[in-house]
Design a protein around this motif. Structure first.
Motif, mmCIF file in Angstrom:
data_model
loop_
_atom_site.group_PDB
_atom_site.id
_atom_site.type_symbol
_atom_site.label_atom_id
_atom_site.label_comp_id
_atom_site.label_asym_id
_atom_site.label_seq_id
_atom_site.Cartn_x
_atom_site.Cartn_y
_atom_site.Cartn_z
ATOM 1 N N UNK A 168 4.160 -3.051 4.583
ATOM 2 C CA UNK A 168 4.336 -3.166 3.140
ATOM 3 C C UNK A 168 3.066 -2.821 2.393
ATOM 4 N N UNK A 169 1.935 -3.284 2.902
ATOM 5 C CA UNK A 169 0.660 -2.955 2.266
ATOM 6 C C UNK A 169 0.378 -1.462 2.354
ATOM 7 N N UNK A 170 0.622 -0.883 3.516
ATOM 8 C CA UNK A 170 0.360 0.546 3.690
ATOM 9 C C UNK A 170 1.200 1.385 2.739
ATOM 10 N N UNK A 171 2.435 0.986 2.487
ATOM 11 C CA UNK A 171 3.295 1.720 1.564
ATOM 12 C C UNK A 171 2.903 1.438 0.114
ATOM 13 N N UNK A 172 2.400 0.221 -0.116
ATOM 14 C CA UNK A 172 1.968 -0.132 -1.470
ATOM 15 C C UNK A 172 0.781 0.710 -1.909
ATOM 16 N N UNK A 173 -0.026 1.177 -0.954
ATOM 17 C CA UNK A 173 -1.154 2.039 -1.299
ATOM 18 C C UNK A 173 -0.697 3.270 -2.085
ATOM 19 N N UNK A 174 0.540 3.704 -1.825
ATOM 20 C CA UNK A 174 1.024 4.946 -2.430
ATOM 21 C C UNK A 174 2.268 4.728 -3.293
ATOM 22 N N UNK A 175 2.400 3.506 -3.821
ATOM 23 C CA UNK A 175 3.442 3.235 -4.797
ATOM 24 C C UNK A 175 4.853 3.240 -4.265
ATOM 25 N N UNK A 176 5.016 3.034 -2.954
ATOM 26 C CA UNK A 176 6.364 3.056 -2.402
ATOM 27 C C UNK A 176 6.828 1.678 -1.958
ATOM 28 N N UNK A 177 6.365 0.662 -2.687
ATOM 29 C CA UNK A 177 6.830 -0.696 -2.426
ATOM 30 C C UNK A 177 7.129 -1.357 -3.759
ATOM 31 N N UNK A 178 7.438 -2.625 -3.761
ATOM 32 C CA UNK A 178 7.839 -3.294 -4.984
ATOM 33 C C UNK A 178 6.702 -3.272 -6.015
ATOM 34 N N UNK A 179 7.072 -3.276 -7.305
ATOM 35 C CA UNK A 179 6.078 -3.235 -8.372
ATOM 36 C C UNK A 179 5.138 -4.426 -8.301
ATOM 37 N N UNK A 180 5.697 -5.569 -7.950
ATOM 38 C CA UNK A 180 4.880 -6.785 -7.871
ATOM 39 C C UNK A 180 3.779 -6.624 -6.827
ATOM 40 N N UNK A 181 4.150 -6.069 -5.645
ATOM 41 C CA UNK A 181 3.162 -5.946 -4.586
ATOM 42 C C UNK A 181 2.232 -4.764 -4.825
ATOM 43 N N UNK A 182 2.690 -3.740 -5.517
ATOM 44 C CA UNK A 182 1.807 -2.628 -5.847
ATOM 45 C C UNK A 182 0.656 -3.092 -6.730
ATOM 46 N N UNK A 183 0.934 -4.035 -7.618
ATOM 47 C CA UNK A 183 -0.065 -4.478 -8.586
ATOM 48 C C UNK A 183 -0.915 -5.642 -8.082
ATOM 49 N N UNK A 184 -0.686 -6.081 -6.841
ATOM 50 C CA UNK A 184 -1.403 -7.250 -6.349
ATOM 51 C C UNK A 184 -2.771 -6.852 -5.785
ATOM 52 N N UNK A 185 -3.655 -7.820 -5.713
ATOM 53 C CA UNK A 185 -4.956 -7.633 -5.071
ATOM 54 C C UNK A 185 -4.735 -7.716 -3.565
ATOM 55 N N UNK A 186 -5.334 -6.793 -2.827
ATOM 56 C CA UNK A 186 -5.107 -6.776 -1.384
ATOM 57 C C UNK A 186 -5.977 -7.785 -0.632
ATOM 58 N N UNK A 187 -7.240 -7.896 -1.052
ATOM 59 C CA UNK A 187 -8.203 -8.712 -0.321
ATOM 60 C C UNK A 187 -9.013 -9.582 -1.282
ATOM 61 N N UNK A 188 -9.602 -10.617 -0.755
ATOM 62 C CA UNK A 188 -10.498 -11.458 -1.548
ATOM 63 C C UNK A 188 -11.621 -10.598 -2.127
ATOM 64 N N UNK A 189 -11.948 -10.844 -3.378
ATOM 65 C CA UNK A 189 -12.932 -10.003 -4.071
ATOM 66 C C UNK A 189 -14.323 -10.108 -3.445
ATOM 67 N N UNK A 190 -14.579 -11.181 -2.711
ATOM 68 C CA UNK A 190 -15.904 -11.372 -2.116
ATOM 69 C C UNK A 190 -15.978 -10.901 -0.666
ATOM 70 N N UNK A 191 -14.960 -10.188 -0.221
ATOM 71 C CA UNK A 191 -14.963 -9.673 1.152
ATOM 72 C C UNK A 191 -16.229 -8.851 1.402
ATOM 73 N N UNK A 192 -16.993 -9.183 2.449
ATOM 74 C CA UNK A 192 -18.215 -8.412 2.733
ATOM 75 C C UNK A 192 -17.900 -6.937 2.991
ATOM 76 N N UNK A 193 -18.849 -6.084 2.672
ATOM 77 C CA UNK A 193 -18.670 -4.656 2.893
ATOM 78 C C UNK A 193 -18.852 -4.324 4.371
ATOM 79 N N UNK A 194 -18.149 -3.312 4.811
ATOM 80 C CA UNK A 194 -18.255 -2.887 6.208
ATOM 81 C C UNK A 194 -19.575 -2.182 6.454
#
Length: 417
Positions: A168-194
């Motif tokens: 669902x997340x992978x499809x949400x990246x390209x707008x092919x999932x529900x509007x609610x999930x497309x507009x959601x935040x994927x990860x915590x904003x404080x997630x450390x950088x790779x």
């Protein structure tokens, strides 16, 4: 690609711990199952089923898994016994962040996400890791990708804020999932950088910043818990300066200083583990006798004697079962009245001074009846074919409530660079 729909079966078993019916179909299930995109709750239930087939000696022959997992989820939420190293909680978000940037469409996202997870195996080997690398032996034949293993834990710990499944997340990246999930935040904003070029070479060593982030997520998880206990122990232990590699959480050197609301649950869990260990051993002894295997019979009679000699009979006598069932209540697990009745009846046999349980026909009848009720036409006590397929060992270890995994995660945090 063939897709096998598990959703209807999962829904039919919601709240039912009788998933033992599929134990004999283990190989068929694991070899033929492919994911469809149903909701996150369904996926978590399916993960629990697959975890049951993957964990060391996790077979729930007497239907006690709901109790065991309720306690484990209160003490160590977001963990599972097929997890290995804690830094996977960061590897998975980092991979999917790269997929979001690099993928061209939904199908491309799914494809490169899988490739990157296999790339991670090689990167960890390049980084010198030899233990805890998911897929190091299976390679391209790996059935459970790390993302699947850690997906529920990422949600429990608040690292993943996206509410749906991986696909669902992978499809949400390209707008092919529900509007609610497309507009959601994927990860915590404080997630450390790779780290740079991390998919070329990486190891399991957490940085100080990464460890601090994980501790903060555990602390937040504790505050959000309605019962005020879920995750508190993990958070508390992760902040301690010393690590204790004890076999069971109730043997921890610092137990007396644990958060007060946790101690009671741990003590109840200890008594439950102690009491029901005898039932599991008697189950194995009963089957060994039915198989007329003198070597197995001797082994389990010795184990029963050892259990009885170490049995904390005073704690069992004073055990408040009514309080125990209240403490065990967990939204993701349903403990049936039949399970509660079985525990109560077995406790009576365990406390019986007049007859040793291994010599008690009524105790053995209780064990056999419980297994027959759970397994039906796959009961080893009533079906000769099922008995002959039995390998001589099922569920013989005491419940530890995922302490081995929890202490591995705690060690990773404490040893952060």
């Amino acid at each position: 690609m063939r897709v096998y729909i598990l959703k209807n079966w999962i829904n039919s078993k919601k709240g039912d711990n009788r998933i033992l019916e599929l134990v004999s179909a283990r190989e068929v299930l694991l070899s033929s199952l492919g994911w469809i995109d149903f909701d996150d709750a369904d996926r978590q239930r399916a993960d629990k089923i697959l975890n049951m087939f993957s964990e060391r000696d996790s077979r729930d022959e007497l239907g006690l898994g709901a109790v065991r997992d309720s306690i484990a989820d209160h003490l160590f939420p977001g963990t599972s016994t097929i997890q290995t190293k804690l830094r996977y909680m960061l590897f998975i978000p980092w991979i999917l962040q790269e997929v979001e940037k690099q993928s061209k469409n939904a199908s491309h996202a799914i494809d490169i996400a899988r490739k990157k997870e296999f790339q991670l195996i090689k990167a960890l080997k390049n980084g010198g890791e030899t233990k805890g690398v998911i897929g190091s032996a299976a390679g391209k034949n790996l059935k459970r990708l790390p993302s699947s293993v850690y997906w529920a834990g990422l949600k429990h710990w608040g690292i993943r804020t996206f509410p749906g499944s991986i696909d669902g997340m992978l499809r949400a990246f390209h707008g092919s999932f529900s509007q609610e999930q497309q507009n959601s935040q994927y990860w915590d904003v404080n997630l450390p950088k790779s780290p740079s070029n991390w998919l070329e070479s990486v190891n399991f060593q957490l940085t100080e910043n990464e460890a601090g982030f994980l501790i903060d997520k555990l602390a937040n998880r504790t505050k959000q818990s309605k019962k005020g206990q879920s995750g508190e122990l993990l958070s508390w232990l992760a902040k301690q300066p010393k690590f204790d590699d004890c076999d069971y959480i109730w043997n921890h050197a610092n137990l007396k200083n644990f958060p007060e609301q946790i101690k009671d649950l741990i003590e109840h869990g200890r008594v439950f583990s102690d009491v029901m260990h005898g039932a599991s051993l008697l189950y194995n002894l009963g089957l060994s006798r039915k198989r007329d295997n003198d070597e197995w019979v001797e082994e389990y009679e010795e184990r029963m004697t050892e259990w009885r000699n170490n049995f904390d009979i005073e704690a069992a006598k004073s055990w408040d079962l009514d309080k125990f069932w209240k403490i065990c209540i967990h939204p993701e697990h349903r403990i049936s009245h039949q399970t509660k009745s079985f525990v109560r009846l077995w406790l009576r046999h365990a406390l019986n001074k007049d007859t040793l349980v291994e010599n008690s026909s009524s105790a053995m009848k209780l064990i056999a009846s419980r297994e027959k009720r759970l397994k039906g036409n796959q009961s080893r006590f009533s079906v000769l074919g099922a008995l002959n397929r039995w390998g001589g060992q099922s569920g013989i270890y005491r419940f530890s409530y995922r302490w081995d995994i929890a202490k591995s995660h705690i060690r990773d945090i404490i040893e952060a660079a």
